[in-house]
Design an enzyme around this catalytic site. Structure first.
Site, PDB file in Angstrom:
ATOM      1  N   CYS A   2      33.494  31.470  40.132  1.00 21.90           N
ATOM      2  CA  CYS A   2      32.730  30.305  40.592  1.00 21.90           C
ATOM      3  C   CYS A   2      33.296  29.021  40.002  1.00 21.90           C
ATOM      4  O   CYS A   2      33.891  29.029  38.937  1.00 21.90           O
ATOM      5  CB  CYS A   2      31.280  30.422  40.157  1.00 21.90           C
ATOM      6  SG  CYS A   2      30.476  31.910  40.720  1.00 21.90           S
ATOM      7  N   ARG A  27      40.299  29.548  42.633  1.00 22.81           N
ATOM      8  CA  ARG A  27      39.619  30.480  41.744  1.00 22.81           C
ATOM      9  C   ARG A  27      38.956  31.619  42.513  1.00 22.81           C
ATOM     10  O   ARG A  27      38.522  32.590  41.917  1.00 22.81           O
ATOM     11  CB  ARG A  27      38.551  29.735  40.937  1.00 22.81           C
ATOM     12  CG  ARG A  27      39.135  28.728  39.970  1.00 22.81           C
ATOM     13  CD  ARG A  27      38.058  27.835  39.399  1.00 22.81           C
ATOM     14  NE  ARG A  27      37.153  28.560  38.534  1.00 22.81           N
ATOM     15  CZ  ARG A  27      37.312  28.683  37.230  1.00 22.81           C
ATOM     16  NH1 ARG A  27      38.350  28.147  36.640  1.00 22.81           N
ATOM     17  NH2 ARG A  27      36.445  29.341  36.498  1.00 22.81           N
ATOM     18  N   TRP A  75      31.138  32.809  43.809  1.00 19.99           N
ATOM     19  CA  TRP A  75      31.713  34.144  44.004  1.00 19.99           C
ATOM     20  C   TRP A  75      30.603  35.112  43.638  1.00 19.99           C
ATOM     21  O   TRP A  75      30.166  35.166  42.490  1.00 19.99           O
ATOM     22  CB  TRP A  75      32.918  34.311  43.082  1.00 19.99           C
ATOM     23  CG  TRP A  75      33.729  35.542  43.318  1.00 19.99           C
ATOM     24  CD1 TRP A  75      34.627  35.758  44.319  1.00 19.99           C
ATOM     25  CD2 TRP A  75      33.750  36.719  42.509  1.00 19.99           C
ATOM     26  NE1 TRP A  75      35.193  36.992  44.179  1.00 19.99           N
ATOM     27  CE2 TRP A  75      34.694  37.610  43.084  1.00 19.99           C
ATOM     28  CE3 TRP A  75      33.076  37.118  41.347  1.00 19.99           C
ATOM     29  CZ2 TRP A  75      34.968  38.863  42.532  1.00 19.99           C
ATOM     30  CZ3 TRP A  75      33.356  38.375  40.807  1.00 19.99           C
ATOM     31  CH2 TRP A  75      34.290  39.214  41.408  1.00 19.99           C
ATOM     32  N   ASN A 101      27.645  28.730  36.711  1.00 21.91           N
ATOM     33  CA  ASN A 101      28.687  29.770  36.641  1.00 21.91           C
ATOM     34  C   ASN A 101      28.262  30.791  35.605  1.00 21.91           C
ATOM     35  O   ASN A 101      27.714  30.418  34.563  1.00 21.91           O
ATOM     36  CB  ASN A 101      30.020  29.168  36.175  1.00 21.91           C
ATOM     37  CG  ASN A 101      30.748  28.461  37.276  1.00 21.91           C
ATOM     38  OD1 ASN A 101      30.257  28.373  38.391  1.00 21.91           O
ATOM     39  ND2 ASN A 101      31.921  27.957  36.959  1.00 21.91           N
ATOM     40  N   GLY A 102      28.579  32.057  35.834  1.00 23.27           N
ATOM     41  CA  GLY A 102      28.245  33.081  34.843  1.00 23.27           C
ATOM     42  C   GLY A 102      27.139  33.991  35.336  1.00 23.27           C
ATOM     43  O   GLY A 102      26.854  34.060  36.534  1.00 23.27           O
ATOM     44  N   GLU A 483      53.304  46.219  37.871  1.00 27.64           N
ATOM     45  CA  GLU A 483      53.002  44.853  38.304  1.00 27.64           C
ATOM     46  C   GLU A 483      53.408  44.646  39.767  1.00 27.64           C
ATOM     47  O   GLU A 483      52.683  44.010  40.536  1.00 27.64           O
ATOM     48  CB  GLU A 483      53.703  43.848  37.381  1.00 27.64           C
ATOM     49  CG  GLU A 483      53.543  42.396  37.757  1.00 27.64           C
ATOM     50  CD  GLU A 483      52.101  41.894  37.805  1.00 27.64           C
ATOM     51  OE1 GLU A 483      51.195  42.613  37.354  1.00 27.64           O
ATOM     52  OE2 GLU A 483      51.890  40.784  38.328  1.00 27.64           O
ATOM     53  N   LYS A 487      50.856  43.510  42.707  1.00 27.60           N
ATOM     54  CA  LYS A 487      51.062  42.332  43.566  1.00 27.60           C
ATOM     55  C   LYS A 487      50.903  42.719  45.032  1.00 27.60           C
ATOM     56  O   LYS A 487      50.278  42.008  45.807  1.00 27.60           O
ATOM     57  CB  LYS A 487      52.457  41.716  43.365  1.00 27.60           C
ATOM     58  CG  LYS A 487      52.699  40.933  42.116  1.00 27.60           C
ATOM     59  CD  LYS A 487      52.044  39.583  42.068  1.00 27.60           C
ATOM     60  CE  LYS A 487      50.672  39.648  41.504  1.00 27.60           C
ATOM     61  NZ  LYS A 487      50.465  39.666  40.107  1.00 27.60           N
ATOM     62  N   GLU A 490      47.253  43.364  45.854  1.00 25.37           N
ATOM     63  CA  GLU A 490      46.434  42.155  45.796  1.00 25.37           C
ATOM     64  C   GLU A 490      46.558  41.294  47.047  1.00 25.37           C
ATOM     65  O   GLU A 490      45.567  40.802  47.563  1.00 25.37           O
ATOM     66  CB  GLU A 490      46.849  41.285  44.595  1.00 25.37           C
ATOM     67  CG  GLU A 490      46.354  41.782  43.265  1.00 25.37           C
ATOM     68  CD  GLU A 490      46.817  40.883  42.132  1.00 25.37           C
ATOM     69  OE1 GLU A 490      46.013  40.646  41.228  1.00 25.37           O
ATOM     70  OE2 GLU A 490      47.977  40.430  42.122  1.00 25.37           O
ATOM     71  N   HIS A 506      55.475  65.718  39.257  1.00 28.56           N
ATOM     72  CA  HIS A 506      54.265  66.340  38.735  1.00 28.56           C
ATOM     73  C   HIS A 506      53.039  66.018  39.585  1.00 28.56           C
ATOM     74  O   HIS A 506      51.906  66.098  39.101  1.00 28.56           O
ATOM     75  CB  HIS A 506      54.051  65.919  37.276  1.00 28.56           C
ATOM     76  CG  HIS A 506      55.164  66.341  36.385  1.00 28.56           C
ATOM     77  ND1 HIS A 506      55.466  67.660  36.129  1.00 28.56           N
ATOM     78  CD2 HIS A 506      56.103  65.611  35.730  1.00 28.56           C
ATOM     79  CE1 HIS A 506      56.522  67.729  35.338  1.00 28.56           C
ATOM     80  NE2 HIS A 506      56.940  66.507  35.084  1.00 28.56           N
ATOM     81  N   LYS A 605      40.698  34.324  40.579  1.00 30.52           N
ATOM     82  CA  LYS A 605      41.774  33.999  39.637  1.00 30.52           C
ATOM     83  C   LYS A 605      41.364  34.312  38.209  1.00 30.52           C
ATOM     84  O   LYS A 605      42.152  34.779  37.408  1.00 30.52           O
ATOM     85  CB  LYS A 605      42.119  32.516  39.772  1.00 30.52           C
ATOM     86  CG  LYS A 605      43.231  32.028  38.845  1.00 30.52           C
ATOM     87  CD  LYS A 605      44.564  32.526  39.314  1.00 30.52           C
ATOM     88  CE  LYS A 605      45.706  32.126  38.412  1.00 30.52           C
ATOM     89  NZ  LYS A 605      46.879  32.995  38.643  1.00 30.52           N
TER      90      LYS A 605
END
Ligand code: G6P
Length: 610
Positions: A2, A27, A75, A101-102, A483, A487, A490, A506, A605
């Site tokens: 947020c 964000r 968000w 926010n939070g 990574e 990517k 995402e 395996h 973000k």
């Protein structure tokens, strides 16, 4: 996640709030809204689900002459994304509007209490209780009402509030959620935001509010108070990020811009770190006795930062011969980890605000460990909660998918590994000089890779058609595969998995056939031959192979459908160089699949809640 903005000045507030919200879009959010005085003794609250453009259109259709107000990008945490749940939220009479926010952890209990007292709730959010608490405690003084309100809240919050009877002030406070405030003297305006990016066009001298502090913003200036309403004078921080950095500057998306900024990010991060064969990391404030006592290193982080930690493990163990564990912060915080005064804990966080990483830092420190943060964000929470800070110099990263911060983190961690190696007596000044020489080559090697991306685009066409992709490598190569796969997931929404190449047989090899392409990192390393053997096993299952290999590697060209070449370098430097084609690959695949590279669905973000 947020985002909060607030403005009080002489200009039309709605325009400035919308501009601020646009700057916070990176964000991640699902709805947005603003509240401004309407001029008739009421507040105008405009909210929209979806993009800030929707909100902008709604605002443009109305008369909004107000010169103060607050705004928010949400968000969803409590309550689904919707216009009703979007912020700002108001009290029963519509006189108070707040953005938050939070997460308010005790909101159910507070809501029951407030309902019993006759308050009417309109949304499913935890946030709305704050508006009603302010209403309950308001007695003509909004600052005093805020001070009382926060004594009732458990959880994390950055809160900004306005009251229709006080068009001359915005009141803001925080706990475990960032708030920055600044006064633009020339414009006679005060601004606030959850992120410096939303205020830096107006002022570069800002105050990062501390937990429990309350600020009153007016057209004349900013007054700060502690929780008991005693006035305080917090320090001003001058922020010299250039405004350019917040804009795309000619690139089609921030991700590409930031990938191209990587040579600079690495250069800036390592600049001046070695002199006369000595690693100079004064920020790692450890004397010889401290170093002597360190018998293990524990690295914590989330997402991409965790992957940077995997690279660091290889190098700290290699150069300093200290055992290293790397932990996902969300697990570390709940499993009674074995760390103590002899453990050096390195907490990696691009934003410095990730809730799980911060919680892990607190736990490690409570157990007596020295915690050093590796972060990109000056003034972020982690910098205030750690024993020391090493900044990576990536500069502001806007794209949700971390790129330049990852390479800068790796470069910074390489310096730490050298530092520990030297302090532990495992690396001579000559060896340090030589390692530093190699590291300083990497920015120009990245530039070489960025010059020609045609083969990467070709590989992306192959990958984009798949429903699942496997990434394999060994040693350093395997760490960057994690990574690379992240990517891809995402930003292209394609399933991808990374495995150490030797683990394929395996289990995961059962997944391979001509529909599952494999990205294999086969750059020069002590285990290159073993990885090539694994590639043969992959080919035998008819999978298409995209190889990341060292220039001149003809064998890779013979066996792979596409080869993404990187310049020759030491295997440890390939953590930096070979990551670049993997980032670009993910981006081109995302574009092939029509995805919004900078705003991937469901992602934020900075994840400031658990
Ligand atoms: C979010 C972001 C990731 C990031 C992770 C950790 O999930 O989407 O890109 O790697 O948080 O963030 P941090 O700021 O702590 O590095």
């Amino acid at each position: 996640m947020c985002g909060i903005v607030g403005y009080i000045g002489r200009e039309k507030a709605s325009d400035i709030l919308i501009e601020g919200l646009h700057r916070l879009e990176y964000r991640g959010y699902d709805s947005a809204g603003i509240a401004v005085p309407a001029g008739d003794g009421a507040l105008e609250v405009i909210r929209r689900e979806g993009k800030v453009e929707e909100l902008e259109r709604a605002c443009a259709a109305r008369e909004l002459p107000a010169t103060m107000g607050i705004g928010h990008t949400r968000w969803a945490t409590h309550g689904r994304p919707s216009e009703t749940n979007a912020h700002p939220h108001i009290d029963c009479e519509g006189k108070i509007a707040i953005v938050h926010n939070g997460i308010i952890e005790n909101y159910v209990q507070l809501r029951d209490e407030l309902k019993a007292e006759g308050h009417t709730f309109r949304s499913e959010t935890d946030t709305e209780i704050v508006a009603h608490l302010l209403e309950k405690y308001y007695d003509g003084d909004l600052v005093a009402a805020m001070a009382k309100t926060v004594t009732r809240l458990e959880g994390a919050y950055g809160i900004a509030a306005i009251h229709v009877d006080h068009p001359d002030q915005i009141v803001v406070t925080r706990k475990d959620s960032p708030i920055v405030v600044g006064y633009a003297a020339e414009q006679q305006a005060s601004l606030l935001a959850s992120d410096i990016v939303a205020v830096m066009n107006y002022t570069r001298d800002v105050i990062f509010l501390e937990d429990g502090q309350i600020a009153k913003l007016t057209r004349e200036g900013i007054t700060c108070y502690d929780g008991n309403l005693a006035p305080i004078e917090p320090a001003l921080t001058h922020v010299d990020w250039d405004a350019e950095s917040a804009e795309r500057g000619g690139y089609p998306d921030f991700m590409l811009k930031e990938i191209f900024e990587q040579p600079r990010a690495v250069r800036d991060t390592i600049a001046g770190a070695v002199k006369n064969g000595r690693v100079l990391l004064d920020e790692l404030d450890l004397d010889d006795d401290d170093i002597e006592a360190i018998d293990s290193v524990c690295i914590i982080g989330c997402g991409t930062s965790y992957h940077a930690g995997l690279v660091a493990r290889e190098l700290i163990e290699r150069w300093a011969r200290i055992p290293v564990s790397v932990e996902v912060a969300s697990e570390f915080r709940y499993r009674d980890p074995i760390v103590g005064s002899n453990t050096l804990v390195i907490a990696i966080s691009q934003s410095g605000e990730t809730a799980d990483t911060l919680a892990a830092v607190r736990i490690a420190r409570a157990k007596g460990a020295q915690v050093f943060a590796v972060t990109n964000c000056v003034g972020s929470r982690i910098t205030r909660e750690s024993d020391g800070v090493l900044y990576v110099r990536a500069n502001m990263e806007i794209s949700v998918a971390a790129t330049k911060s990852f390479l800068a983190q790796i470069a910074c961690l390489m310096l730490i590994a050298m530092f520990l190696g030297q302090k532990k007596g495992r690396l001579t000044t000559r060896q340090v000089n030589s390692l530093y020489y190699d590291l300083r080559e990497t920015p120009s090697q990245i530039e070489d890779i960025l010059q020609d991306t045609a083969e990467i685009e070709k590989a992306a066409k192959l990958i984009a058609k798949a429903h699942s992709v496997m990434y394999v490598g060994r040693g350093i190569g395997s760490t960057i595969c994690y990574e690379g796969a992240l990517k891809l997931k995402e930003i292209s929404y394609l399933h991808a998995e990374a495995y150490p190449a030797g683990e394929l047989k395996h289990g995961p090899i059962a997944l391979l056939d001509e529909t599952v392409p494999v990205v294999a990192v086969v750059t020069d390393s002590p285990t290159r031959m073993q990885t090539l053997s694994n590639v043969q096993e992959i080919l035998a299952r008819k999978s298409h192979v995209v190889a990341v290999a060292t220039e001149g590697d003809e064998e890779a060209a013979r066996i792979a459908d596409c080869v993404l070449y990187v310049p020759p370098c030491k295997d440890w430097c390939s953590a930096i160089t070979a990551s670049v084609p993997l980032q670009l690959l993910a981006r081109y695949v995302a574009l092939e699949r029509g995805c919004d590279v900078d705003h991937p669905r469901n992602l934020a973000k900075s994840v400031t809640v658990e």
